[in-house]
Design a protein around this motif. Structure first.
Motif, short mmCIF file in Angstrom:
data_model
loop_
_atom_site.label_atom_id
_atom_site.label_comp_id
_atom_site.label_asym_id
_atom_site.label_seq_id
_atom_site.Cartn_x
_atom_site.Cartn_y
_atom_site.Cartn_z
N GLY A 9 -86.91 15.25 68.70
CA GLY A 9 -85.78 16.13 68.92
C GLY A 9 -86.24 17.49 69.38
O GLY A 9 -87.42 17.73 69.63
N ARG A 38 -75.23 9.38 67.03
CA ARG A 38 -75.27 10.82 67.18
C ARG A 38 -73.90 11.42 66.88
O ARG A 38 -72.87 10.75 66.97
CB ARG A 38 -75.71 11.22 68.59
N GLN A 39 -73.93 12.69 66.55
CA GLN A 39 -72.69 13.39 66.24
C GLN A 39 -72.75 14.80 66.80
O GLN A 39 -73.66 15.57 66.44
CB GLN A 39 -72.43 13.42 64.74
N ARG A 45 -69.04 10.64 64.68
CA ARG A 45 -70.32 10.00 64.96
C ARG A 45 -70.10 8.84 65.94
O ARG A 45 -69.12 8.12 65.85
CB ARG A 45 -70.93 9.49 63.67
N THR A 90 -76.11 16.48 73.70
CA THR A 90 -76.36 17.38 72.57
C THR A 90 -75.69 16.89 71.31
O THR A 90 -74.54 16.45 71.33
CB THR A 90 -75.86 18.80 72.91
N MET A 92 -76.51 15.90 66.72
CA MET A 92 -77.43 15.48 65.67
C MET A 92 -77.59 13.97 65.79
O MET A 92 -76.61 13.23 65.80
CB MET A 92 -76.87 15.84 64.30
N TYR A 93 -78.82 13.54 65.89
CA TYR A 93 -79.11 12.12 66.05
C TYR A 93 -79.57 11.54 64.72
O TYR A 93 -80.49 12.08 64.08
CB TYR A 93 -80.19 11.92 67.12
N PHE A 94 -78.95 10.44 64.35
CA PHE A 94 -79.24 9.80 63.07
C PHE A 94 -79.80 8.40 63.29
O PHE A 94 -79.23 7.60 64.05
CB PHE A 94 -77.97 9.69 62.22
N GLY A 122 -81.36 12.95 60.03
CA GLY A 122 -80.83 13.50 61.28
C GLY A 122 -81.81 14.46 61.92
O GLY A 122 -82.56 15.17 61.23
N THR A 123 -81.80 14.47 63.24
CA THR A 123 -82.63 15.41 63.99
C THR A 123 -81.79 15.96 65.15
O THR A 123 -81.05 15.23 65.79
CB THR A 123 -83.92 14.73 64.49
N GLN A 124 -81.91 17.24 65.39
CA GLN A 124 -81.06 17.91 66.37
C GLN A 124 -81.64 17.78 67.78
O GLN A 124 -82.84 17.99 68.00
CB GLN A 124 -80.89 19.38 66.02
N THR A 126 -80.70 19.35 71.55
CA THR A 126 -79.89 20.31 72.27
C THR A 126 -80.31 20.32 73.74
O THR A 126 -81.48 20.51 74.05
CB THR A 126 -80.05 21.72 71.69
#
Length: 129
Positions: A9, A38-39, A45, A90, A92-94, A122-124, A126
């Motif tokens: 991320g 992702r959300q 999500r 873009t 938050m990926y889970f 989760g990892t962001q 952007t």
């Protein structure tokens, strides 16, 4: 107890690439499904990519041709290679580990988002324009 640890991320400009990884520990069986959801802020999500028990991959239309999901079974790790990133990626990926392999099916077939199975922290990601 199964635990998922996500890495990767970050921030990138549109057109760039990022790689996400998710390592699962505490697994006592070999057949399970994994994937990424992702959300984005203010949104629900949504699914991104999935790899089933047999290694077959599937993607939502928005990322087809740009993202690649792969699995290292020996390490219980999946990797999501994201290329040609767009600002709409873009979020938050889970990471998800689903022993029953139902979460992705429910999402793709019925638009239903369940929290069953196991999830990473989760990892962001952007992507700037």
């Amino acid at each position: 107890q199964i635990h998922l640890v996500e890495s990767g991320g970050g921030s990138v400009e549109a057109g760039g690439s990022l790689t996400l990884s998710c390592e699962a520990s505490g697994i006592t069986y070999s057949l399970y499904c994994m994937g990424y959801f992702r959300q984005a802020p203010g949104k629900e999500r949504e699914g991104v990519a999935h790899i089933d028990r047999n290694g077959e991959t599937s993607y939502v239309d928005a990322v087809k041709g740009r993202f690649i999901i792969s699995k290292d079974s020996a390490k219980n790790t999946i990797t999501l290679q994201m290329n040609n990133l767009k600002p709409e990626d873009t979020g938050m990926y889970f990471c998800s580990l689903d022993p029953q392999c139902r979460v992705w099916t429910a999402y793709v077939d019925f638009g239903a988002m369940f929290d069953s199975g196991f999830w990473g922290q989760g990892t962001q990601v952007t992507v700037s324009s």
